[in-house]
Design an enzyme around this catalytic site. Structure first.
Site, mmCIF file in Angstrom:
data_model
loop_
_atom_site.group_PDB
_atom_site.id
_atom_site.type_symbol
_atom_site.label_atom_id
_atom_site.label_comp_id
_atom_site.label_asym_id
_atom_site.label_seq_id
_atom_site.Cartn_x
_atom_site.Cartn_y
_atom_site.Cartn_z
ATOM 1 N N ASP A 72 -10.584 19.667 54.913
ATOM 2 C CA ASP A 72 -9.811 19.185 56.204
ATOM 3 C C ASP A 72 -8.805 18.552 55.941
ATOM 4 O O ASP A 72 -8.760 17.351 55.541
ATOM 5 C CB ASP A 72 -10.777 18.532 56.994
ATOM 6 C CG ASP A 72 -10.069 17.853 58.526
ATOM 7 O OD1 ASP A 72 -8.783 18.329 58.722
ATOM 8 O OD2 ASP A 72 -11.014 17.365 59.354
ATOM 9 N N LEU A 73 -7.539 19.031 55.971
ATOM 10 C CA LEU A 73 -6.190 18.198 55.487
ATOM 11 C C LEU A 73 -6.243 16.971 56.324
ATOM 12 O O LEU A 73 -5.106 16.015 55.908
ATOM 13 C CB LEU A 73 -4.898 19.195 55.408
ATOM 14 C CG LEU A 73 -5.137 20.301 54.757
ATOM 15 C CD1 LEU A 73 -3.844 20.861 55.117
ATOM 16 C CD2 LEU A 73 -5.328 19.900 53.286
ATOM 17 N N GLY A 137 6.075 33.478 65.606
ATOM 18 C CA GLY A 137 6.205 35.024 65.475
ATOM 19 C C GLY A 137 5.479 35.618 64.367
ATOM 20 O O GLY A 137 4.607 34.824 63.789
ATOM 21 N N HIS A 138 5.347 37.105 64.622
ATOM 22 C CA HIS A 138 4.556 37.898 63.915
ATOM 23 C C HIS A 138 5.681 39.098 63.224
ATOM 24 O O HIS A 138 6.800 38.848 63.682
ATOM 25 C CB HIS A 138 3.485 38.246 64.636
ATOM 26 C CG HIS A 138 2.335 37.300 64.263
ATOM 27 N ND1 HIS A 138 1.686 36.984 63.340
ATOM 28 C CD2 HIS A 138 1.408 37.023 65.323
ATOM 29 C CE1 HIS A 138 0.642 36.142 63.362
ATOM 30 N NE2 HIS A 138 0.567 36.073 64.669
ATOM 31 N N ASN A 141 8.037 40.794 65.603
ATOM 32 C CA ASN A 141 9.018 39.858 65.987
ATOM 33 C C ASN A 141 10.180 39.759 65.030
ATOM 34 O O ASN A 141 11.355 39.977 65.464
ATOM 35 C CB ASN A 141 8.543 38.401 66.268
ATOM 36 C CG ASN A 141 7.165 38.613 67.581
ATOM 37 O OD1 ASN A 141 6.133 38.198 66.864
ATOM 38 N ND2 ASN A 141 7.482 39.093 68.653
ATOM 39 N N TYR A 142 9.947 39.466 63.906
ATOM 40 C CA TYR A 142 10.865 39.444 62.820
ATOM 41 C C TYR A 142 11.680 40.674 62.729
ATOM 42 O O TYR A 142 13.015 40.777 62.504
ATOM 43 C CB TYR A 142 10.003 39.189 61.459
ATOM 44 C CG TYR A 142 9.435 38.054 61.457
ATOM 45 C CD1 TYR A 142 9.573 36.775 62.371
ATOM 46 C CD2 TYR A 142 8.156 37.927 60.768
ATOM 47 C CE1 TYR A 142 8.806 35.828 62.534
ATOM 48 C CE2 TYR A 142 7.273 36.728 60.888
ATOM 49 C CZ TYR A 142 7.604 35.631 61.747
ATOM 50 O OH TYR A 142 6.851 34.979 61.873
ATOM 51 N N ASP A 168 6.007 40.909 56.745
ATOM 52 C CA ASP A 168 5.072 39.932 55.945
ATOM 53 C C ASP A 168 5.009 40.150 54.277
ATOM 54 O O ASP A 168 4.991 39.253 53.616
ATOM 55 C CB ASP A 168 3.443 40.224 56.431
ATOM 56 C CG ASP A 168 3.218 39.742 57.653
ATOM 57 O OD1 ASP A 168 3.990 38.915 58.287
ATOM 58 O OD2 ASP A 168 2.231 39.979 58.451
#
Length: 360
Positions: A72-73, A137-138, A141-142, A168
């Site tokens: 857990d950061l 975005g995914h 979208n890009y 990606d």
């Protein structure tokens, strides 16, 4: 193997889902030690279907050979634990939105100040700067925002989604690995690390290279399906055979086009696609529709004319060429079940045989 190109290098990987994990997988395949930091309970990809046992198959394929550490950061002792790892690391890969790691006291400024040889690679959709930097975005979208999707989206009534995660992988994973390797070469000369800003959107313009040439020269980009490589030319299309299967024609050069025309016995009247492109395409479609795909296979193969049947993924996995090249020899493990490993563009001479995910 301890003679791999990246043996002895340590990567701390904060990334999730696809872009970063695929990049660090390629580094691991080339010999790097990758420590993947995940939130307690594990990242989302662990639970994505399809599953092999209790583990998402894609998660297992992307993270084989890595040491996975759940942390857990935001926990009180997390920062000290992370700094201990990054102080001794060569590469950090993260894909949080800009500013997230800095707010945790783990930003690039902090990490690189403590470890001047560190190569810090951030992968985001829009980069670390610019008006869109904080937008979500995914992949889709890009591609949409950079004009790439508009070049070949299908009809308005039946729009077509791309068959792969080009942003990606082609905009995130591959540029990250390329730039990390360049940074390693530079570090060998200067002794200094680098800070890399990989924006998945940026590389989508590279994928639109042919369309940009037209935009630059003529002042306008091709319309949907009207580029040389998106349907405007009869030399570069998908044609239905008699059985409903498709033949992929990529006979761009004239020697291949003429060989194809000879192979399908296209009348001389319709061979000049510059004179009447659509009439030429219609005539080619009629000829290819006169036989089944299976009947065309030996004819087209013998002509060596850049025309091939459209294979399914199942067909491709049985193709003798790919089998002989050993593309499917590597395996990953998911809950002790061997599954095909992700096929990555790392030469076999550089690759190890890292196996299961190693939980800490």
């Amino acid at each position: 193997m301890n003679d791999q190109p990246l043996s002895g290098l340590t990567v701390i990987d904060f990334s999730t889902l696809l872009p970063g994990p695929l990049a660090t997988l390629m580094l691991a395949e080339a010999g790097a030690t990758v420590i993947k930091i995940e939130r307690p309970g594990g990242e989302d990809m662990r639970f994505f279907p399809p599953k092999s046992g209790d583990v998402g198959t894609l998660y297992a394929m992307l993270n084989r050979g890595k040491r996975c550490l759940e942390l857990d950061l935001k926990a009180a002792d997390a920062r000290a634990r992370i700094l201990e790892l990054t102080d001794a690391a060569d590469i950090v890969v993260e894909q949080f939105r800009p500013g997230v790691m800095a707010r945790l006291g783990l930003g690039a400024d902090e990490l690189c100040a403590r470890n001047p040889r560190l190569i810090h690679c951030s992968i985001t959709g829009f980069g670390q700067s610019g008006p869109r930097a904080m937008e979500a975005g995914h992949d889709l979208n890009y591609m949409a925002l950079t004009g790439l999707l508009a070049l070949s989206r299908g009809s308005f009534d039946a729009p077509v989604l791309p068959p792969a995660q080009f942003a990606d992988i082609g905009g995130g994973s591959f540029p990250a690995v390329i730039n990390i390797l360049l940074a390693l070469l530079q570090r060998d000369r200067t002794g200094k690390g680098s800070r890399l800003d990989i924006a998945m959107c940026d590389a989508m313009f590279t994928f639109a290279l042919f369309a940009q040439a037209q935009l630059t020269t003529l002042g306008h980009a091709p319309k949907n399906g009207a580029d040389l490589l998106t349907g405007a030319s009869p030399r570069y299309r998908l044609y239905p055979a008699a059985d409903g299967h498709l033949i992929a024609v990529g006979a761009l050069e004239d020697k291949f086009w003429q060989a194809l025309c000879d192979a399908v016995e296209l009348p001389d009247l319709h061979r000049d696609d510059r004179r009447d492109s659509e009439a030429c395409a219609a005539a080619m479609a009629e000829r290819i529709a006169s036989r089944t795909a299976a009947e065309w296979v030996p004819v087209l193969a013998g002509a060596d004319c850049c025309a091939t049947p459209l294979a399914t993924l199942e067909d491709a996995f049985r193709d003798p060429h790919f089998l002989e090249r050993g593309l499917f020899d590597f395996t990953a493990d998911a809950d002790d079940t061997p599954i095909p490993a992700t096929i990555v563009p790392i030469d076999r001479a550089f690759r190890g045989r890292a196996g299961a995910i190693d939980p800490d």
